[in-house]
Scaffold this active site. Structure first.
Site, mmCIF file in Angstrom:
data_model
loop_
_atom_site.group_PDB
_atom_site.id
_atom_site.type_symbol
_atom_site.label_atom_id
_atom_site.label_comp_id
_atom_site.label_asym_id
_atom_site.label_seq_id
_atom_site.Cartn_x
_atom_site.Cartn_y
_atom_site.Cartn_z
ATOM 1 N N GLN A 192 24.826 -15.858 8.391
ATOM 2 C CA GLN A 192 24.810 -14.394 8.440
ATOM 3 C C GLN A 192 24.203 -13.853 7.157
ATOM 4 O O GLN A 192 24.898 -13.669 6.155
ATOM 5 C CB GLN A 192 26.211 -13.830 8.653
ATOM 6 C CG GLN A 192 26.162 -12.330 8.849
ATOM 7 C CD GLN A 192 27.472 -11.734 9.274
ATOM 8 O OE1 GLN A 192 28.411 -12.420 9.635
ATOM 9 N NE2 GLN A 192 27.542 -10.424 9.215
ATOM 10 N N PHE A 193 22.908 -13.567 7.208
ATOM 11 C CA PHE A 193 22.192 -13.118 6.011
ATOM 12 C C PHE A 193 22.707 -11.785 5.489
ATOM 13 O O PHE A 193 22.569 -11.487 4.308
ATOM 14 C CB PHE A 193 20.685 -13.071 6.259
ATOM 15 C CG PHE A 193 20.207 -11.878 7.021
ATOM 16 C CD1 PHE A 193 19.776 -10.744 6.346
ATOM 17 C CD2 PHE A 193 20.184 -11.877 8.407
ATOM 18 C CE1 PHE A 193 19.323 -9.628 7.044
ATOM 19 C CE2 PHE A 193 19.734 -10.779 9.112
ATOM 20 C CZ PHE A 193 19.308 -9.650 8.429
ATOM 21 N N THR A 194 23.335 -10.963 6.324
ATOM 22 C CA THR A 194 23.794 -9.648 5.859
ATOM 23 C C THR A 194 24.936 -9.749 4.853
ATOM 24 O O THR A 194 25.229 -8.771 4.167
ATOM 25 C CB THR A 194 24.214 -8.748 7.037
ATOM 26 O OG1 THR A 194 25.279 -9.374 7.751
ATOM 27 C CG2 THR A 194 23.041 -8.486 7.968
#
Length: 146
Positions: free
Chosen positions: A78-80
């Site tokens: 999850q890059f966020t």
């Protein structure tokens, strides 16, 4: 490297309507990877996740780890999680690792985890995923290793 871990009764991840990973009781770990992260941080994060004592013992105390209860581990990229949110109303991602390097490091984390722990499922790097879970407690912790 960041791991947002949630104690779950069950969790699964789907891509394009197909379930690609699922666990029963255990930990859902959302993984964020920053530019400075290396394989060393991946190994440290694995160690922290599987040894973090968040499961209840016979005395109702959080004294047991994932290893102790032999629960499932669902790793989802999850890059966020690495977003900069301290200014304005739009997240920035300048500290995030570029996608090609991020995929390689996430795949290393998955491989390392599977070599050291037997109950592992994963999401898919770069895919639009639907993550379904039943958070138990709710119990959620933000783990960060440098």
């Amino acid at each position: 490297m960041i791991g947002l871990i949630q104690l779950v009764k069950h969790a699964n991840v789907e891509v394009n309507g197909s379930r690609i990973g699922a666990i029963q009781e255990g930990i859902l770990a959302l993984i964020g990877i920053e530019k400075a992260d290396t394989e060393n941080e991946a190994e440290k994060l694995f160690d922290k996740i599987v040894n973090y004592r968040i499961f209840r013992d016979a005395n109702d105390k959080s004294n047991l780890s994932l290893k102790d209860v032999q629960g499932g581990l669902l790793l989802v990229p999850q890059f966020t999680l690495v977003a900069e949110t301290n200014k304005g109303t739009r997240p920035g991602f300048s500290t995030g690792i570029p996608p090609t390097e991020g995929k390689k490091l996430f795949e290393y984390l998955v491989s390392y985890t599977k070599n050291h722990y037997s109950h592992v499922a994963t999401g898919q790097f770069g895919a639009h995923m639907q993550v379904n879970l039943c958070n138990d407690g709710p119990v959620t912790y933000l783990l960060k290793v440098n």
